[in-house]
Design an enzyme around this catalytic site. Structure first.
Site, mmCIF file in Angstrom:
data_model
loop_
_atom_site.group_PDB
_atom_site.id
_atom_site.type_symbol
_atom_site.label_atom_id
_atom_site.label_comp_id
_atom_site.label_asym_id
_atom_site.label_seq_id
_atom_site.Cartn_x
_atom_site.Cartn_y
_atom_site.Cartn_z
ATOM 1 N N MET A 17 0.820 -1.218 0.000
ATOM 2 C CA MET A 17 0.000 0.000 0.000
ATOM 3 C C MET A 17 0.848 1.260 0.000
ATOM 4 S SD MET A 17 -3.064 -0.808 2.611
ATOM 5 C CE MET A 17 -2.754 -2.402 3.317
ATOM 6 N N VAL A 63 11.619 2.694 11.186
ATOM 7 C CA VAL A 63 10.704 3.529 11.984
ATOM 8 C C VAL A 63 10.882 3.360 13.492
ATOM 9 C CG1 VAL A 63 8.918 3.726 10.198
ATOM 10 C CG2 VAL A 63 8.798 1.836 11.855
ATOM 11 N N ASN A 89 2.686 4.371 7.422
ATOM 12 C CA ASN A 89 2.134 3.164 6.809
ATOM 13 C C ASN A 89 2.957 1.913 7.130
ATOM 14 O OD1 ASN A 89 0.852 1.562 4.376
ATOM 15 N ND2 ASN A 89 3.060 1.581 4.012
ATOM 16 N N TYR A 155 -0.660 -8.047 17.132
ATOM 17 C CA TYR A 155 -0.922 -7.149 15.988
ATOM 18 C C TYR A 155 -2.143 -6.282 16.276
ATOM 19 C CZ TYR A 155 -1.907 -5.688 11.145
ATOM 20 O OH TYR A 155 -2.165 -4.951 10.013
ATOM 21 N N ILE A 188 -6.085 -6.692 2.162
ATOM 22 C CA ILE A 188 -5.653 -6.008 0.934
ATOM 23 C C ILE A 188 -4.556 -6.842 0.282
ATOM 24 C CG2 ILE A 188 -4.770 -3.843 -0.050
ATOM 25 C CD1 ILE A 188 -7.472 -3.507 1.462
HETATM 26 P P1 NAD Z 1 3.840 -4.804 3.159
HETATM 27 O O1 NAD Z 1 4.558 -5.769 4.029
HETATM 28 O O2 NAD Z 1 3.515 -5.219 1.777
HETATM 29 O O3 NAD Z 1 4.606 -3.399 3.170
HETATM 30 C C1 NAD Z 1 5.016 -2.860 4.401
HETATM 31 C C2 NAD Z 1 6.246 -2.008 4.173
HETATM 32 O O4 NAD Z 1 6.697 -1.557 5.476
HETATM 33 C C3 NAD Z 1 7.409 -2.783 3.542
HETATM 34 O O5 NAD Z 1 7.945 -2.064 2.450
HETATM 35 C C4 NAD Z 1 8.407 -2.905 4.679
HETATM 36 O O6 NAD Z 1 9.771 -2.923 4.250
HETATM 37 C C5 NAD Z 1 8.102 -1.664 5.502
HETATM 38 N N1 NAD Z 1 8.591 -1.792 6.879
HETATM 39 C C6 NAD Z 1 8.451 -2.850 7.723
HETATM 40 N N2 NAD Z 1 9.102 -2.620 8.862
HETATM 41 C C7 NAD Z 1 9.670 -1.389 8.756
HETATM 42 C C8 NAD Z 1 10.473 -0.584 9.597
HETATM 43 N N3 NAD Z 1 10.878 -1.030 10.812
HETATM 44 N N4 NAD Z 1 10.870 0.635 9.169
HETATM 45 C C9 NAD Z 1 10.504 1.080 7.947
HETATM 46 N N5 NAD Z 1 9.769 0.372 7.081
HETATM 47 C C10 NAD Z 1 9.348 -0.862 7.486
HETATM 48 O O7 NAD Z 1 2.485 -4.436 3.943
HETATM 49 P P2 NAD Z 1 1.096 -3.762 3.467
HETATM 50 O O8 NAD Z 1 0.096 -4.829 3.399
HETATM 51 O O9 NAD Z 1 1.302 -2.832 2.339
HETATM 52 O O10 NAD Z 1 0.782 -2.952 4.805
HETATM 53 C C11 NAD Z 1 0.876 -1.544 4.934
HETATM 54 C C12 NAD Z 1 0.204 -1.164 6.240
HETATM 55 O O11 NAD Z 1 -1.176 -1.532 6.197
HETATM 56 C C13 NAD Z 1 0.789 -1.862 7.466
HETATM 57 O O12 NAD Z 1 0.811 -0.968 8.551
HETATM 58 C C14 NAD Z 1 -0.196 -2.987 7.727
HETATM 59 O O13 NAD Z 1 -0.189 -3.406 9.061
HETATM 60 C C15 NAD Z 1 -1.496 -2.335 7.340
HETATM 61 N N6 NAD Z 1 -2.574 -3.257 6.985
HETATM 62 C C16 NAD Z 1 -2.407 -4.194 6.006
HETATM 63 C C17 NAD Z 1 -3.494 -5.012 5.661
HETATM 64 C C18 NAD Z 1 -3.395 -6.038 4.556
HETATM 65 O O14 NAD Z 1 -4.310 -6.862 4.423
HETATM 66 N N7 NAD Z 1 -2.386 -6.028 3.712
HETATM 67 C C19 NAD Z 1 -4.704 -4.893 6.344
HETATM 68 C C20 NAD Z 1 -4.828 -3.933 7.337
HETATM 69 C C21 NAD Z 1 -3.760 -3.111 7.646
#
Ligand code: NAD
Length: 251
Positions: A17, A63, A89, A155, A188
């Site tokens: 995302m 982060v 994010n 989580y 997602i």
């Molecule tokens: P993803 O794993 O595809 O991308 C997450 C990104 O965060 C990655 O590029 C990763 O390198 C980066 N990241 C992880 N730890 C980090 C750190 N310590 N410092 C900097 N960057 C870091 O995940 P996504 O599905 O795109 O999720 C994005 C956000 O949406 C997250 O907060 C996740 O919890 C939330 N979310 C995701 C879903 C889903 O179904 N995919 C649902 C609800 C919420």
């Protein structure tokens, strides 16, 4: 263009995302800092944006490190002169139950998902105050609004922290013209979801089974909600929780 001349930081912008948000923001005229631990992927997203005529820079950020947040902000200001938008994010997921979650796993999930959001706000808000305005969007989850027996309790706790932290910080900074809102995605289609599903359990399939729209959302479907909250179109919206979940929480 909906973000013309605005400067935005998107954490976790290297994939999923966050990369969709970075690309859409740049298409709408923002100068975007993609901040992530995944350098190569983040640089690729920045390259894709600049090749398309947009403005973007990758800056490495974990982060959980307050020092790295401080340098990220200093570099962003020296590159683009101000900060208008922060999207917190970056996040990681978990798979374990209450009993099987180790202290280390709990701390890691809370550090990235909750403390990372706190550091981002703490170090961005002073620059937004100087700028006279700002919009912060914290990515929580549907699991940050209701309990669930399907996901990881650690989580859920981290995302619940993001929800209430966002509302409290929004109240603290409403008079500074800084808006803080949270976004609550359902399942997602991102690398996170793909990596958390295979072979583990059918947990994401079960969440999907309970999703009224009967499909996963796309990263763009969340990114357009984030774009709205980032833009001046949402100028009277603060402390709100925007649910983007295919109807899951309506049940
Ligand atoms: P993803 O794993 O595809 O991308 C997450 C990104 O965060 C990655 O590029 C990763 O390198 C980066 N990241 C992880 N730890 C980090 C750190 N310590 N410092 C900097 N960057 C870091 O995940 P996504 O599905 O795109 O999720 C994005 C956000 O949406 C997250 O907060 C996740 O919890 C939330 N979310 C995701 C879903 C889903 O179904 N995919 C649902 C609800 C919420």
């Amino acid at each position: 263009m909906r973000l013309r001349d605005k400067v935005a930081i998107v954490t976790g912008g290297a994939r999923g995302m966050g990369s969709a948000e970075s690309i859409i923001f740049a298409n709408e005229g923002a100068k975007v800092v993609i901040a992530d631990i995944r350098r190569e992927m983040g640089e690729n997203v920045a390259h894709k944006i600049t090749q398309n005529g947009g403005i973007a820079e990758f800056i490495s950020l974990d982060v959980t490190s307050e020092e790295q947040w401080k340098s990220l902000l200093v570099r962003t200001i020296s590159l683009y002169g101000k900060l208008d938008i922060l999207v917190n994010n970056a996040g990681i997921t978990g798979h374990d139950s209450v009993i099987s979650t180790s202290e280390k796993q709990w701390d890691q999930i809370m550090d990235v998902n909750a403390k990372g959001v706190f550091f981002g706000c703490k170090h961005s808000i002073p620059y937004m105050i100087k700028n006279g305005k700002g919009s912060i969007i914290n990515i929580s989850s549907e699991m940050g609004l209701v309990g669930s027996a399907m996901g990881s309790p650690a989580y859920s706790a981290s995302k619940g922290a993001v929800t209430i932290f966002t509302k409290s910080a929004a109240l603290r900074h409403a008079k500074d013209n800084i808006r803080l809102n949270s976004v609550h995605p359902g399942p997602i289609d991102t690398p996170m979801l793909k990596e958390s599903s295979p072979g583990k359990s059918n947990k994401s399939k079960t969440v999907l089974d309970l999703t009224p729209m009967g499909r996963r959302g796309t990263p763009n479907e969340v990114a357009f909600g984030v774009l709205f909250l980032a833009s001046d179109e949402a100028s009277y919206i603060t402390g709100a929780s925007l649910v983007i979940d295919g109807g899951y929480l309506a049940q």
